[in-house]
Write a protein that holds these residues in place. Structure first.
Motif, PDB file in Angstrom:
ATOM      1  N   GLN A 133       3.994  -2.729  -2.074  1.00  0.00           N
ATOM      2  CA  GLN A 133       4.027  -2.773  -0.593  1.00  0.00           C
ATOM      3  C   GLN A 133       4.875  -1.586   0.081  1.00  0.00           C
ATOM      4  N   TYR A 134       4.132  -1.101   0.902  1.00  0.00           N
ATOM      5  CA  TYR A 134       4.663   0.034   1.699  1.00  0.00           C
ATOM      6  C   TYR A 134       4.855  -0.065   3.216  1.00  0.00           C
ATOM      7  N   ALA A 135       5.918  -0.291   3.576  1.00  0.00           N
ATOM      8  CA  ALA A 135       6.016  -0.904   5.046  1.00  0.00           C
ATOM      9  C   ALA A 135       5.150  -2.072   5.235  1.00  0.00           C
ATOM     10  N   ASP A 136       4.093  -2.176   6.216  1.00  0.00           N
ATOM     11  CA  ASP A 136       3.379  -3.308   6.085  1.00  0.00           C
ATOM     12  C   ASP A 136       1.959  -3.048   5.785  1.00  0.00           C
ATOM     13  N   TRP A 137       1.926  -2.158   5.024  1.00  0.00           N
ATOM     14  CA  TRP A 137       0.667  -1.703   4.096  1.00  0.00           C
ATOM     15  C   TRP A 137       0.837  -2.278   2.462  1.00  0.00           C
ATOM     16  N   THR A 138      -0.254  -2.698   2.055  1.00  0.00           N
ATOM     17  CA  THR A 138      -0.524  -3.014   0.766  1.00  0.00           C
ATOM     18  C   THR A 138      -1.092  -1.500   0.192  1.00  0.00           C
ATOM     19  N   LEU A 139      -0.216  -0.987  -0.667  1.00  0.00           N
ATOM     20  CA  LEU A 139      -0.665   0.390  -1.360  1.00  0.00           C
ATOM     21  C   LEU A 139      -1.201   0.061  -2.655  1.00  0.00           C
ATOM     22  N   LEU A 140      -2.339   0.687  -2.907  1.00  0.00           N
ATOM     23  CA  LEU A 140      -2.903   0.663  -4.141  1.00  0.00           C
ATOM     24  C   LEU A 140      -3.238   2.180  -4.711  1.00  0.00           C
ATOM     25  N   ARG A 141      -2.581   2.265  -5.870  1.00  0.00           N
ATOM     26  CA  ARG A 141      -2.645   3.477  -6.606  1.00  0.00           C
ATOM     27  C   ARG A 141      -3.581   3.581  -7.876  1.00  0.00           C
ATOM     28  N   PRO A 142      -4.778   3.679  -7.499  1.00  0.00           N
ATOM     29  CA  PRO A 142      -5.757   3.880  -8.681  1.00  0.00           C
ATOM     30  C   PRO A 142      -5.506   5.350  -9.486  1.00  0.00           C
ATOM     31  N   ALA A 143      -5.339   5.291 -10.666  1.00  0.00           N
ATOM     32  CA  ALA A 143      -5.428   6.396 -11.629  1.00  0.00           C
ATOM     33  C   ALA A 143      -6.331   6.311 -12.772  1.00  0.00           C
TER      34      ALA A 143
END
Length: 128
Positions: free
Chosen positions: A10-20
């Protein structure tokens, strides 16, 4: 075999997805499932940080377009983080496929997570 991992936070009110790794026909389902899972859990603001994606083909772009469509259909929002190719060399192939397919205009793209969350314009030039 194509390798793709996706970290979530979670980043603020965002769902942060980090594909690699690589987003292609085989691995794209992993990212698609993570986006669908986030929406199923109630997220309506999803941020995909593509700074660790070293390859993306047209089927991978299709996954990104489908994610955008899904979020828009439920009143949500999708933003992408894609640093300048000169800043993160791994991102150059993603810039090239976006340019070749002419899809950049479909996405709200920012050079880093803070500018994406704030909505600041982070325009940059695509490689030739």
């Amino acid at each position: 075999m194509t390798e793709l991992t996706v970290r979530a936070e979670q980043y603020a009110d965002w769902t942060l997805l980090r594909p690699a790794g690589e987003i292609d026909l085989v691995s794209g389902r992993v990212l698609r499932e993570r986006v669908h899972g986030a929406v199923a859990e109630g997220s309506r603001r999803v941020l995909l940080d593509l700074s660790e994606v070293r390859f993306c083909d047209s089927s991978g772009v299709g996954v990104l377009i489908a994610a955008r469509r899904l979020l828009r259909s439920c009143g949500g929002e999708l933003r992408l983080v894609l640093p300048e190719a000169s800043a993160v060399a791994e991102c150059a192939p993603v810039h090239r496929v976006f340019a070749a397919l002419g899809v950049r205009r479909l996405f709200d793209i920012h050079p880093d997570v803070p500018s994406a969350v704030s909505g600041d314009e982070g325009e940059f030039a695509l490689p030739a």
